[in-house]
Design a protein around this motif. Structure first.
Motif, PDB file in Angstrom:
ATOM      1  N   ILE A  59       0.821  -1.262  -0.182  1.00 40.44           N
ATOM      2  CA  ILE A  59       0.047  -0.006  -0.097  1.00 40.44           C
ATOM      3  C   ILE A  59       0.917   1.201   0.058  1.00 40.44           C
ATOM      4  O   ILE A  59       0.538   2.444  -0.548  1.00 40.44           O
ATOM      5  CB  ILE A  59      -0.943   0.126   1.367  1.00 40.44           C
ATOM      6  CG1 ILE A  59      -2.203   0.817   1.314  1.00 40.44           C
ATOM      7  CG2 ILE A  59      -0.273  -0.025   2.695  1.00 40.44           C
ATOM      8  CD1 ILE A  59      -3.067   0.751   0.043  1.00 40.44           C
ATOM      9  N   ILE A  62       3.871   1.390  -1.498  1.00 41.03           N
ATOM     10  CA  ILE A  62       4.295   1.482  -3.067  1.00 41.03           C
ATOM     11  C   ILE A  62       3.212   2.084  -3.682  1.00 41.03           C
ATOM     12  O   ILE A  62       3.400   3.216  -4.596  1.00 41.03           O
ATOM     13  CB  ILE A  62       4.651   0.055  -3.349  1.00 41.03           C
ATOM     14  CG1 ILE A  62       5.803  -0.501  -2.622  1.00 41.03           C
ATOM     15  CG2 ILE A  62       4.930   0.348  -4.921  1.00 41.03           C
ATOM     16  CD1 ILE A  62       6.295  -1.774  -3.010  1.00 41.03           C
ATOM     17  N   SER A  63       1.873   1.523  -3.559  1.00 37.06           N
ATOM     18  CA  SER A  63       0.942   2.261  -4.538  1.00 37.06           C
ATOM     19  C   SER A  63       0.615   3.829  -3.999  1.00 37.06           C
ATOM     20  O   SER A  63       0.458   4.425  -5.082  1.00 37.06           O
ATOM     21  CB  SER A  63      -0.302   1.591  -3.954  1.00 37.06           C
ATOM     22  OG  SER A  63      -1.543   2.300  -4.558  1.00 37.06           O
ATOM     23  N   PHE A  66       3.509   5.590  -5.898  1.00 32.04           N
ATOM     24  CA  PHE A  66       3.447   5.766  -7.361  1.00 32.04           C
ATOM     25  C   PHE A  66       2.339   6.640  -7.743  1.00 32.04           C
ATOM     26  O   PHE A  66       2.215   7.171  -8.975  1.00 32.04           O
ATOM     27  CB  PHE A  66       3.022   4.222  -7.932  1.00 32.04           C
ATOM     28  CG  PHE A  66       4.185   3.467  -8.139  1.00 32.04           C
ATOM     29  CD1 PHE A  66       5.429   3.964  -8.995  1.00 32.04           C
ATOM     30  CD2 PHE A  66       4.493   2.220  -7.588  1.00 32.04           C
ATOM     31  CE1 PHE A  66       6.335   3.350  -9.570  1.00 32.04           C
ATOM     32  CE2 PHE A  66       5.897   1.414  -8.041  1.00 32.04           C
ATOM     33  CZ  PHE A  66       6.606   2.138  -8.660  1.00 32.04           C
TER      34      PHE A  66
END
Lengths: 269, 298
Positions: free
Chosen positions: A26, A28-29, A32
């Protein structure tokens, strides 16, 4: 003793890995969602809020956000009331068929949400109750009430039943005892239940997907976006959903953890 | 509910029967009415629906066992059923095994304050955006994703992880690992410490103590945790679709496909009812093993 320490450190390291498994994707998301590039590939290109601007201006997303808020607030209010009423009924009364009654109160979350969504669509569809925000509210209350009931029942089980009886003996009616004894004592759990049920409703996408139809909530929008092309807009919407629900869940826990300090029996609500 | 309300006794079961007054009904009825209308009635209708028929793409009220026969005579339905059972069992086993060291550490190796923090950090994700957390695995596991980038730097790969059973299991773990750790932790925290000390004093080694003293004492919680993992993963739709690639399908995917292709609600109802019955059987079997013959502790 060195071995003891080694074992302890290894196990603690393992706990960190397990928590990392839960939180790293989560994170990382989230990272990004601020990446200007289209594809989620390392290394990250440059920081930008372009995807948030994109979803802000995307009509289906903002509509879904509004639906989610209206539905979440309504579900929180209704399911917390029913959860409280049920917890109090269990606390105070014994009656024939109570086990069945309690099963009804606690079972729905153990049925897969896909099946709950399916049966509610089949049933509500017969009486033309699908595709509207209130259809999602009806269905979500079924799913959320058990959580509210459990939280408030746990709180009531910490209360001495004699407190209420004492109030009756001193001449209070049932209603007055409810207002001056039961309600103040359960207030922290009531707030916790409000936040938790709001979070569960805000997050739930399967039931909402089935009975909502054109009424898309935000997680249903994510589900539908996932069927299409890969887009960082999903990261942005996902981060918003995550931020809202994690805030609600944390607030719920704060109310539960500080329960001791906030109970002043006898104070009017 | 009318029958239930007739026998209401007040005062926490002192035995004095009173007529249910408005006050009691005000608190007792909302749940019965709401869950009756929006949960029990749809559930009953599901049973009825399995006997309806579809003629010219139109639903007709009927009493025909054709849906049951049609569905269960198809090899792929039976295969899908067994596969989904297997996935659920696999998820329960993997979750339980991976959760245990973490639950053990939080139960026995940390201060109460750290344990509270751990519980807080585990409760939070359980209620938080399952779909978003599953989606966020995609860029990690995909062909050109983060893990494969790391593998390439280490000189191997790419490894197929997305759209495989491995991907599905990662999704299942995302769904249940926090819950399973929590349930295991609560049961481990209730294990009588003097039992463990006694085992140590009698010369029982660490590993033997874990398996011969701690695990049997915490049996109920461990079984319940595995059962919850099974229940959640058995009915899950998102992980096998978005991380497992929908192929081969699970029962949830079968339900959605049956509805989408041909609008065949009664057949979808057959699958759904089969799942509900299976879950009930599994839950009661687990309860039997957890509590039923608990006297035979070693």
């Amino acid at each position: 003793m060195i071995l003891d320490r080694l074992i302890r450190r290894t196990l603690l390291g393992y706990v960190f890995v397990a928590l990392g498994f839960v939180f790293v994707p989560i994170a990382i998301s989230f990272i990004f969602s601020f990446n200007e590039g289209r594809f989620p590939i390392l290394p990250i290109e440059s920081f930008s809020t372009v995807w948030y601007e994109a979803i802000w201006n995307e009509a289906p997303v903002s509509r879904a956000f509004r639906f989610s808020i209206v539905i979440g607030l309504s579900v929180a209010a209704i399911s917390t009331f029913i959860g409280f009423a049920t917890a109090y009924t269990d606390f105070r009364y014994r009656f024939f068929g109570k086990n069945v009654y309690l099963a009804l109160a606690l079972l729905p979350p153990t049925i897969p949400v896909l099946i709950l969504g399916l049966i509610m669509l089949m049933f509500l569809g017969r009486v033309s109750l699908v595709g509207e925000p209130h259809s999602v509210i009806f269905a979500h209350v079924v799913y959320c009430t058990p959580f509210a009931m459990a939280l408030i029942r746990l709180r009531l089980s910490q209360m001495d039943p004699d407190l209420e009886r004492a109030a009756w003996n001193l001449g209070a009616t049932s209603w007055r005892a409810m207002r001056y004894v039961i309600l103040p004592f359960t207030m922290p759990a009531i707030f916790a239940a409000l936040f938790l049920t709001a979070a569960v409703s805000f997050d739930e996408f399967m039931i909402a997907f089935f009975v909502g139809g054109v009424t898309e909530t935000l997680p249903v929008r994510v589900l539908n976006m996932m069927q299409g092309q890969v887009s960082p807009r999903i990261n942005a919407v996902g981060s918003v959903v995550f931020a809202v629900s994690i805030t609600l869940v944390i607030l719920a826990q704060v109310f539960l953890l500080t329960r001791r300090g906030t109970s002043r029996v006898g104070a009017p609500v | 509910m009318a029958a239930a309300a007739e026998g209401v006794t007040a005062g926490a079961g002192r035995g004095r029967r009173v007529r249910p007054d408005g006050y009691a009904l005000f608190w007792g009825l909302p749940l019965a009415v709401w869950q009756g209308v929006f949960f029990l009635a749809p559930l009953a209708f599901l049973v009825v629906m399995t006997f309806w028929s579809v003629k010219n793409f139109r639903l007709e009220a009927d009493f025909d066992t054709v849906n049951w026969v049609k569905m269960w005579s198809k090899g792929y339905v039976v295969d899908t059923y067994l596969r989904t059972l297997g996935y659920g069992a696999l998820a329960a086993a993997v979750c339980s095994l991976l959760a245990f060291p973490a639950a053990y550490a939080l139960a026995f190796k940390v201060s109460p304050a750290t344990r509270r923090l751990g519980v807080f950090l585990l409760i939070t994700p359980f209620f938080t955006s399952y779909i978003v957390r599953v989606y966020s695995w995609q860029p990690v596991l995909s062909e050109s994703g983060i893990l494969n980038t790391v593998f390439a730097h280490l000189g191997f790969g790419p490894v197929a992880m997305l759209n495989t059973l491995f991907g599905t299991v990662i999704g299942y773990l995302t769904l249940c690992l926090p819950l399973v750790i929590l349930l295991q932790l609560f049961s481990l925290a209730n294990v009588d410490r003097s039992l463990i000390e006694a085992a140590h004093n009698l010369g029982c080694g660490r590993i033997r103590t874990v398996f011969l003293v701690i695990v049997p004492s915490a049996k109920v919680g461990l079984i319940l945790a595995a059962t919850f993992a099974f229940i959640l993963c058995f009915g899950d739709f998102v992980s096998p679709v978005s991380l497992g690639g929908s192929k081969p399908p699970t029962l949830s995917i079968l339900i959605v496909d049956t509805v989408k292709q041909g609008n065949h609600w009664p057949r979808a109802a057959v699958v759904a009812l089969t799942m509900v019955v299976t879950l009930i059987v599994v839950a009661f079997t687990a309860l039997y093993f957890a509590y039923g013959h608990g006297r035979a502790r070693r």
